[in-house]
Design a protein around this motif. Structure first.
Motif, PDB file in Angstrom:
ATOM      1  N   UNK A   3       0.846  -1.184   0.000  1.00  0.00           N
ATOM      2  CA  UNK A   3       0.000   0.000   0.000  1.00  0.00           C
ATOM      3  C   UNK A   3       0.888   1.242   0.000  1.00  0.00           C
ATOM      4  N   UNK A   4       0.247   2.393  -0.133  1.00  0.00           N
ATOM      5  CA  UNK A   4       0.992   3.642  -0.060  1.00  0.00           C
ATOM      6  C   UNK A   4       1.627   3.787   1.330  1.00  0.00           C
ATOM      7  N   UNK A   5       0.887   3.403   2.363  1.00  0.00           N
ATOM      8  CA  UNK A   5       1.422   3.486   3.718  1.00  0.00           C
ATOM      9  C   UNK A   5       2.642   2.590   3.897  1.00  0.00           C
ATOM     10  N   UNK A   6       2.597   1.421   3.272  1.00  0.00           N
ATOM     11  CA  UNK A   6       3.740   0.510   3.382  1.00  0.00           C
ATOM     12  C   UNK A   6       4.975   1.138   2.741  1.00  0.00           C
ATOM     13  N   UNK A   7       4.784   1.834   1.633  1.00  0.00           N
ATOM     14  CA  UNK A   7       5.914   2.550   1.025  1.00  0.00           C
ATOM     15  C   UNK A   7       6.448   3.602   1.985  1.00  0.00           C
ATOM     16  N   UNK A   8       5.553   4.288   2.666  1.00  0.00           N
ATOM     17  CA  UNK A   8       5.984   5.331   3.598  1.00  0.00           C
ATOM     18  C   UNK A   8       6.877   4.740   4.693  1.00  0.00           C
ATOM     19  N   UNK A   9       6.480   3.601   5.206  1.00  0.00           N
ATOM     20  CA  UNK A   9       7.296   2.947   6.237  1.00  0.00           C
ATOM     21  C   UNK A   9       8.663   2.576   5.661  1.00  0.00           C
ATOM     22  N   UNK A  10       8.642   1.989   4.471  1.00  0.00           N
ATOM     23  CA  UNK A  10       9.907   1.599   3.829  1.00  0.00           C
ATOM     24  C   UNK A  10      10.759   2.822   3.528  1.00  0.00           C
TER      25      UNK A  10
END
Lengths: 206, 206
Positions: free
Chosen positions: A51-58
């Motif tokens: 998800x977009x949020x997962x990219x943010x964490x990465x």
DNA sequence: ATGAACATACCAACTAGTCGGTATGAGTCA
DNA sequence: TGACTCATACCGACTAGTTGGTATGTTCAT
């Protein structure tokens, strides 16, 4: 898995995220923006990130790694005296403040302000980035505190965090004002504070 | 034209904007969110504000007014000594840091970080809020500098801005960490800095 | 041939903003 | 007084475009 030659779509997306989020903020940066900047398609995006949020964490983790490497190899470590190392760190930070805010501001600080309430994963990744970086200063501060027998009612940990607070706040003022000069002035106050803390030869109370 | 009795839709929207933007950020707050929180319809929203961005500008001005009134009537002005007033201001700010970040953080600082690149009007309104508030400290700092004959290489203006930078940065750390304690510690460092600046060539203060 | 790394087309939900309409009260004048 | 006008404040269904995310491929190294 470090990139050997040509950057993978994943790495290009992480670099794009750092660039665009620093410039526009997290919510204002769309998945399509990121794909365009990275030169990949949406299929690639959701192949690598759930998800977009997962990219943010990465991206926050990626930011921790790249800035970690930058500071680990920076010349301020070369000073023999621990206080000199801390002061040289602040000078180093001040020297980095140049150009547009998007070029010198902190991804984690920018992102956490938007996302801390909506995503605890993003919040935690940004916290780890900021607090983890502060922790790299703690040993030098503590060594200086012991060496110069400073006995104030503050800890090395709290002073290390204070340096980050001043810099994060300086970035906000720079964004509000439209230029880096103010942020450099704030770094100057931070340096003066550290110098004053270590100028007391004897323990002093609050 | 201040509303005497029941709050108008306009004022309810401004209050809703302050609340929701502090909690969720600007981009993540939708016009529908604002209308729901204010208890008005979309028609009312666009009757009073040309656009979402126009509301943001008005909200920043509203924030300047309400916080301006709060600080103008705060008790820290009562001290006879200018340095005492500055230190009491910092104590006052520290005392306000309580509860969730959305309750103590600064609307202007939150909003400018998201909007400075996209809207120069919002950026300017936030700049006016932050820098305008800093300006209210300048006279006391300068008076203290003269009274105690402090002659460092800093100005009252720059120190006033530094106080705001520390607080803004403290809010970011609080959001990242999830609680107000850290932010209060940063205010403690700020107070100590001011005390140290004024300890040179003058007797100690408490 | 098989799975990882992509690409393309697509969608349901959501977004800021619009637009025709209504409610209310103040002013005017016979 | 009451009919008429006018302006402001407000309503809420609607729209055009955007959003994050998905379904279904294709390519290519092993």
């Amino acid at each position: 898995m470090p990139s050997p030659e040509k950057p993978s779509a994943r790495e290009k997306l992480l670099a794009a995220a750092v660039k665009l989020v620093r410039a526009q903020g997290y919510a204002a940066t769309t998945v399509d923006d990121l794909c365009r900047e990275a030169g990949v398609t949406k299929g690639a995006f959701f192949h690598h990130f759930e998800s977009k949020d997962a990219l943010a964490v990465a991206a926050a983790d990626y930011w921790s790694e790249t800035t970690g490497a930058l500071f680990a190899s920076a010349p301020y470590h070369d000073h023999a005296d621990p206080l000199e190392r801390v002061l040289a760190y602040i000078d180093f930070r001040a020297a980095l403040i140049e150009g547009a805010p998007a070029e010198f501001s902190c991804l984690a600080g920018t992102m956490v302000q938007e996302a801390y309430a909506a995503s605890d994963d993003i919040r935690a990744a940004c916290e780890a980035s900021i607090f983890g970086h502060a922790a790299t200063l703690e040993a030098d501060i503590e060594a200086a505190r012991v060496k110069y027998k400073i006995d104030g009612d503050w800890t090395a940990c709290s002073l290390a965090l204070h340096t980050q607070a001043v810099l994060q706040g300086a970035f906000i003022l720079a964004k509000a004002h439209g230029g880096p000069e103010i942020a450099r002035e704030m770094a100057g106050h931070l340096k003066r504070y550290v110098q004053l803390l270590f100028r007391q030869s004897k323990g002093e109370r609050k």
